[in-house]
Write an enzyme that holds these catalytic residues in place. Sequence first.
Site, mmCIF file in Angstrom:
data_model
loop_
_atom_site.group_PDB
_atom_site.id
_atom_site.type_symbol
_atom_site.label_atom_id
_atom_site.label_comp_id
_atom_site.label_asym_id
_atom_site.label_seq_id
_atom_site.Cartn_x
_atom_site.Cartn_y
_atom_site.Cartn_z
ATOM 1 N N ASN A 149 -0.584 -0.622 4.156
ATOM 2 C CA ASN A 149 -1.791 -1.364 3.547
ATOM 3 C C ASN A 149 -1.381 -2.563 2.914
ATOM 4 O O ASN A 149 -2.215 -3.441 2.786
ATOM 5 C CB ASN A 149 -2.179 -0.424 2.439
ATOM 6 C CG ASN A 149 -0.941 0.443 1.800
ATOM 7 O OD1 ASN A 149 -0.102 0.835 2.402
ATOM 8 N ND2 ASN A 149 -0.892 0.442 0.427
ATOM 9 N N CYS A 324 -1.246 -3.963 -5.571
ATOM 10 C CA CYS A 324 -1.451 -3.583 -4.031
ATOM 11 C C CYS A 324 -2.109 -1.746 -3.961
ATOM 12 O O CYS A 324 -2.955 -1.386 -3.690
ATOM 13 C CB CYS A 324 -0.817 -3.870 -2.849
ATOM 14 S SG CYS A 324 -0.913 -5.680 -2.566
HETATM 15 C C1 LIG Z 1 -2.152 3.727 3.772
HETATM 16 C C2 LIG Z 1 -3.216 4.571 2.742
HETATM 17 N N1 LIG Z 1 -2.914 5.940 2.614
HETATM 18 C C3 LIG Z 1 -3.790 6.650 1.722
HETATM 19 C C4 LIG Z 1 -4.690 6.033 0.726
HETATM 20 C C5 LIG Z 1 -5.400 6.653 0.112
HETATM 21 O O1 LIG Z 1 -6.870 7.123 0.413
HETATM 22 P P1 LIG Z 1 -7.835 7.223 -0.733
HETATM 23 O O2 LIG Z 1 -8.243 6.388 -1.223
HETATM 24 O O3 LIG Z 1 -9.129 8.087 0.323
HETATM 25 O O4 LIG Z 1 -7.460 8.502 -1.262
HETATM 26 C C6 LIG Z 1 -4.790 4.508 0.975
HETATM 27 C C7 LIG Z 1 -5.559 3.992 -0.128
HETATM 28 O O5 LIG Z 1 -5.358 2.951 -0.479
HETATM 29 C C8 LIG Z 1 -4.026 3.875 1.763
HETATM 30 O O6 LIG Z 1 -4.064 2.561 1.837
#
Ligand SMILES: Cc1ncc(COP(=O)(O)O)c(C=O)c1O
Length: 385
Positions: A149, A324
Amino acid sequence: MIYLDNNATTQMDSTVVETMLPYLGEKFGNPSSRHRQGRAARAAIDTAREQVACLVSAHPSQVIFTGSGTEANNLAIKGYAAGLVSGRLFIGSTEHPSVTKTADQQARLDGWFKVALPVTENGLLSDEAMALLSTAKPGDLVSVMLANNETGVIQPISELYGQLGLKDKGIVIHTDAVQAAGKIALEFSVLGVHMLTLSAHKIHGPKGIGALIRDKSIVLEPQMNGGGHEAGLRSGTENVAAIAGFGAAAELVHEALAQTSEKLLALRTRLENGLRAIPGIEIIADKTERLVNTSCFTMASVEGETMLMMLDKAGIAIASGSACSSHDNAPSKTLTEMGLDKSRVRRALRVSLGKNNTENEVDTFLDTLKMKLASFNSVVSNVAI
Ligand SMILES: Cc1ncc(COP(=O)(O)O)c(C=O)c1O
């Protein structure tokens, strides 16, 4: 506002909103009810399940809707581990907290151990990680995200796991594909994983809805008990509007994947050419395969948080290396694990482009960044005098 923070969340597509609206209004039935209203709600969920399955070339019966990507990651790890008395969890060291903290929690239980898989300075699994993975035993779980991310780095998990023959050895594989979805083509069976996490709000769908796609040979213990919804794996009356919106979003990003990727790559190339021309800016992992929308970079002098606020005042939304993925403003774990020193991590910014961004917006961002850097540097040098 110029919105360049699409890895945090995306704007809902108007088609998604239109798809959702009836289920927030006149089509309010409970999908478990047998009457017409209930059946209409159930039909919307069935359609969405097909659309989400199609995004990753899976069968609709493999889709478990959850309340978020976070919840899907929890279900994958805790739900799997709950069926065994002991095992090891091999976890990428740059995972989202919904994976790392879940694995930490599981590893506090007797019989469970977490093995952190280190990454290189480019964010890819290191030789040491591969050596650790080669010690995995049948029944152990591996969880490494498909795309990061913060940096956008894409892990070639199918190649790496294929080299080690992990699946053949009976090792269970989960991947968090929350950021990869809608940006790279995903085929559940080609990826060679047993479980894969998705989240709607990263693909122009609504917040508060995610999915775990799973190989049905994997036994999962529900983390939410009740009326047996979602094949008994996630009880709770379904959020029909959100599920319908997720389905519509999945279909839209799937159909437009090639076109969107091309547009985003052109925009990011423009952005990074501009960034490279600014003295002191270094783009992180720029030689590594990354998501076409993501660019993480460090500046020579200014802290990311300071620049974030300066840009916010100028109407530009981006993310910094400290915020982030955390609520506590701690320095980015991803960048730290990649070997960046603390001071450099604090000088990091992330731009994550979206399909609605334009060349003009990228140019305005670059001009504003240059202006803000110059004014910051002149204030600093005046203070120093
Ligand atoms: C790589 C990654 N995994 C999981 C999540 C979590 O997703 P959610 O916001 O739907 O809980 C995020 C959210 O930022 C993410 O970037």
